[in-house]
Motif scaffolding. Sequence first.
Motif, mmCIF file in Angstrom:
data_model
loop_
_atom_site.group_PDB
_atom_site.id
_atom_site.type_symbol
_atom_site.label_atom_id
_atom_site.label_comp_id
_atom_site.label_asym_id
_atom_site.label_seq_id
_atom_site.Cartn_x
_atom_site.Cartn_y
_atom_site.Cartn_z
ATOM 1 N N PRO A 77 -7.076 37.774 -116.908
ATOM 2 C CA PRO A 77 -7.519 39.103 -116.459
ATOM 3 C C PRO A 77 -6.892 39.517 -115.128
ATOM 4 O O PRO A 77 -6.543 40.685 -114.946
ATOM 5 N N GLN A 78 -6.718 38.561 -114.223
ATOM 6 C CA GLN A 78 -6.127 38.883 -112.927
ATOM 7 C C GLN A 78 -4.654 39.273 -113.071
ATOM 8 O O GLN A 78 -4.188 40.247 -112.472
ATOM 9 N N LYS A 79 -3.929 38.504 -113.887
ATOM 10 C CA LYS A 79 -2.512 38.799 -114.074
ATOM 11 C C LYS A 79 -2.325 40.100 -114.855
ATOM 12 O O LYS A 79 -1.396 40.861 -114.595
ATOM 13 N N LEU A 80 -3.206 40.356 -115.815
ATOM 14 C CA LEU A 80 -3.141 41.605 -116.567
ATOM 15 C C LEU A 80 -3.401 42.794 -115.652
ATOM 16 O O LEU A 80 -2.771 43.850 -115.795
ATOM 17 N N GLU A 81 -4.278 42.610 -114.681
ATOM 18 C CA GLU A 81 -4.545 43.670 -113.713
ATOM 19 C C GLU A 81 -3.320 43.948 -112.859
ATOM 20 O O GLU A 81 -2.993 45.097 -112.566
ATOM 21 N N ARG A 82 -2.605 42.879 -112.462
ATOM 22 C CA ARG A 82 -1.362 43.045 -111.704
ATOM 23 C C ARG A 82 -0.317 43.774 -112.525
ATOM 24 O O ARG A 82 0.379 44.670 -112.033
ATOM 25 N N ALA A 83 -0.205 43.401 -113.807
ATOM 26 C CA ALA A 83 0.775 44.051 -114.684
ATOM 27 C C ALA A 83 0.442 45.526 -114.877
ATOM 28 O O ALA A 83 1.341 46.378 -114.905
#
Length: 247
Positions: free
Chosen positions: A204-210
């Motif tokens: 979820p954190q990396k998807l938010e960055r993307a």
Amino acid sequence: MHFDLDGADNGNLPLFLLFLAFVLTFVITRLITRLIRAGRGPFKNNVRGGVHIHHAVPGIILTIAGAFVSVAVGGSSPGAEISAVMVGIGASLVLDEFALILHLQDVYWSREGQLSVQVVCLTIAGLGMTVLGVNPLTESATLNLGPLALTVNLPIHIVSVLCCVGKGKFSTAAVGAFIPPVAWIGAIRLARPESRWARRRYSPQKLERATARAKAFDARFGNWGLDVEDLVAGKPTDHTPAAASRS
């Protein structure tokens, strides 16, 4: 660029004719469809027995016929040139309705239909670079470092292009197929948040960055790209902005 009409060239003339036929067909097709949409000129929708026959249908027929002719003549002139023109026209007609085929519904004038313009433009770019002699499968693609460098580079190149596709970076993949460093950079950077790669692999954190990166990119370049597509293809019927699949 030199073309030998006796067929002694290295295949440049058929490829050039294919490119020219592809581009001209797309321009003429979009002009006609926009005139039909505006109710101007002598052109009308091709309706037979209550069925709207889309131009992808003759495009498929021409593409298949051109492929058969190309195989039958074995590269000899003038069959190679004729088949190249047939494939160029046919492929252009088919890709102009790529979005319609993908969605299995008539989205030609919708925002989703603008995908066809993106696919055609990427194809034109790829064909254009090929006509100019840019070939990613030759030693020149590895700065003339020899066959060993080509052997090492090619798998990396292919994997990088596939990674770009998996990450939803279709424009990067198309350009990267001919310019390897573009594919390498695209493969390393974050995926588009709507891509399968991001949905399956990102936390979820990396998807938010993307998502944040994609929004920043689209805010800077997305509207410009959509404006160009509207200019080429005509403004869509629905004006709901869609997430652009560019990187």
